[in-house]
Design a protein around this motif. Structure first.
Motif, PDB file in Angstrom:
ATOM      1  N   GLU A  94      29.877  18.984  -9.866  1.00 20.34           N
ATOM      2  CA  GLU A  94      30.961  19.822 -10.376  1.00 20.34           C
ATOM      3  C   GLU A  94      32.216  19.666  -9.518  1.00 20.34           C
ATOM      4  O   GLU A  94      33.335  19.638 -10.035  1.00 20.34           O
ATOM      5  N   VAL A  97      33.801  16.393 -10.441  1.00 19.90           N
ATOM      6  CA  VAL A  97      34.536  16.513 -11.711  1.00 19.90           C
ATOM      7  C   VAL A  97      35.860  17.230 -11.503  1.00 19.90           C
ATOM      8  O   VAL A  97      36.901  16.828 -12.044  1.00 19.90           O
ATOM      9  N   ASP A  98      35.852  18.308 -10.695  1.00 21.34           N
ATOM     10  CA  ASP A  98      37.099  19.032 -10.416  1.00 21.34           C
ATOM     11  C   ASP A  98      38.121  18.121  -9.738  1.00 21.34           C
ATOM     12  O   ASP A  98      39.308  18.129 -10.079  1.00 21.34           O
ATOM     13  N   SER A 101      39.379  15.533 -12.224  1.00 23.03           N
ATOM     14  CA  SER A 101      40.245  16.120 -13.256  1.00 23.03           C
ATOM     15  C   SER A 101      41.693  16.163 -12.812  1.00 23.03           C
ATOM     16  O   SER A 101      42.613  16.001 -13.613  1.00 23.03           O
ATOM     17  N   SER A 102      41.899  16.380 -11.511  1.00 23.55           N
ATOM     18  CA  SER A 102      43.267  16.415 -10.995  1.00 23.55           C
ATOM     19  C   SER A 102      43.819  15.019 -10.728  1.00 23.55           C
ATOM     20  O   SER A 102      45.025  14.823 -10.645  1.00 23.55           O
ATOM     21  N   GLU A 105      44.780  11.321 -15.290  1.00 24.98           N
ATOM     22  CA  GLU A 105      45.723  11.869 -16.254  1.00 24.98           C
ATOM     23  C   GLU A 105      45.872  10.911 -17.425  1.00 24.98           C
ATOM     24  O   GLU A 105      45.886   9.692 -17.258  1.00 24.98           O
TER      25      GLU A 105
END
Length: 268
Positions: A94, A97-98, A101-102, A105
Motif C-alpha cells: 500500500e 502504491v501511495d 501514485s504521486s 502521472e
C-alpha cells in the motif's frame, strides 16, 4: 501434500520438529541423529524453532533437553505468524502504491478521437468500473441499470462502490433514468442506491420517460455506450468507450435537455 515448509519452516526445521513429536523430550545430539539434521546445524535449528515458539527447552538439565509444542498449538502459531507477515506485506504494498501514485502521472489528454471496446457481461462491467474510477470531475449515468450486465445484486454493489468512492473524492454524480427503472430492480439493489448515495450533496437523480439508450458520460470528454444483446437477452452485449470531443459535446447537450425536463427521484 501440505508440509510445514508451506507455513515457513525450512527443511531442517520441519524435520527436527517432526522428530521431536516422535521422540519426546530429547537432547540436541539425540535429535540430530533422529532427524538427520547435521550436528553442526542442530542448535541453530532448535533456536529457530524456539523463536517460532514451536519447542520448549529444559535449561536446568545437563545436557539441555527439548520438547515439541503440541501440533494444534504449533500450527496455530505458524498460521498467526503467516497472517502477520502477509499483513505487513499488504502495508508495504500500500505504501508503494501511495508513492507511485504521486510519481506516475497521465499525459495531457490527446484531442484526437480514441475508442476501445469490451465484449461480454464481465468484461463490460470491468471496463465500466475502470472508467468510473478514472473520473475526476463529473459522472453522468443515463438509461437502464448498468448492473444488468451481470448478476444484478453483485453488479449493483460494485458499481455503487465505485460511485461512492467518486462522490467521496468530490466528483459530481448525476443519474438520469426511466421512471420505471427502480420499480424493475430488486429491493436490495434499490437500497444500495438509496441508502449509500442519496445523502451526498454532489449526487442527484432524476427520471424521464424519454430515455431510450444507456450510456455514461465522464468528465464531459469520454462516453461509455452500452450495447444491448442483439438477440434481445437481458444482458449487455458490450461496452464501447469513446473519447471524441465533438461526439461528447452532442451527448452532453442532449443530456442537458432531458435533465431539464426530468423529475427528481428520491428515496421511497
Amino acid at each position: 501434500m501440505s508440509s510445514l515448509r508451506d507455513l515457513g519452516l525450512s527443511e531442517y526445521e520441519a524435520r527436527a520438529y517432526r522428530s521431536l513429536l516422535e521422540t519426546g523430550p530429547t537432547t540436541a545430539k539425540e535429535l540430530s541423529r533422529a532427524s538427520d539434521v547435521p550436528m553442526g546445524r542442530i542448535y541453530d535449528v532448535l533456536n529457530s524453532l524456539e523463536t517460532y515458539n514451536l519447542v520448549r527447552s529444559q535449561t536446568a538439565s545437563r545436557p539441555k533437553k527439548y520438547v515439541a509444542v503440541e501440533p494444534d498449538t504449533a500450527l496455530d502459531r505458524l498460521l498467526e505468524d503467516k497472517k502477520r507477515e502477509l499483513q505487513e506485506k499488504v502495508g508495504q504494498y500500500e505504501e508503494i502504491v501511495d508513492d507511485l501514485s504521486s510519481q506516475l502521472e497521465s499525459a495531457d489528454p490527446v484531442e484526437e478521437p480514441f475508442w476501445t471496446a469490451a465484449v461480454g457481461p464481465d468484461n463490460s462491467l470491468d471496463l465500466l468500473l475502470e472508467r468510473l474510477a478514472a473520473a475526476d470531475d463529473e459522472i453522468i449515468m443515463v438509461g437502464s441499470a448498468p448492473a444488468r450486465q451481470v448478476d444484478i445484486l453483485s453488479g449493483t454493489e460494485r458499481i455503487v462502490d465505485e460511485l461512492e468512492a467518486a462522490l467521496e473524492r468530490g466528483v459530481e454524480v448525476s443519474l438520469l433514468v426511466r421512471p420505471d427503472l427502480f420499480e424493475s430492480l430488486p429491493e436490495e439493489a434499490n437500497r444500495e442506491y438509496y441508502e449509500r448515495l442519496f445523502h451526498y450533496d454532489n449526487y442527484s437523480a432524476r427520471a424521464s420517460p424519454n430515455i431510450r439508450t444507456t450510456f455514461e458520460l465522464l468528465d464531459g470528454v469520454e462516453v461509455c455506450i452500452e450495447v444491448p444483446h442483439p438477440l434481445g437477452r437481458e444482458e449487455t452485449f458490450g461496452v464501447i468507450d469513446m473519447k471524441d470531443s465533438d461526439f461528447t459535446a452532442d451527448i452532453s447537450q442532449a443530456f442537458e435537455e432531458h435533465w431539464a425536463e426530468a423529475k427528481p427521484v428520491g428515496p421511497p
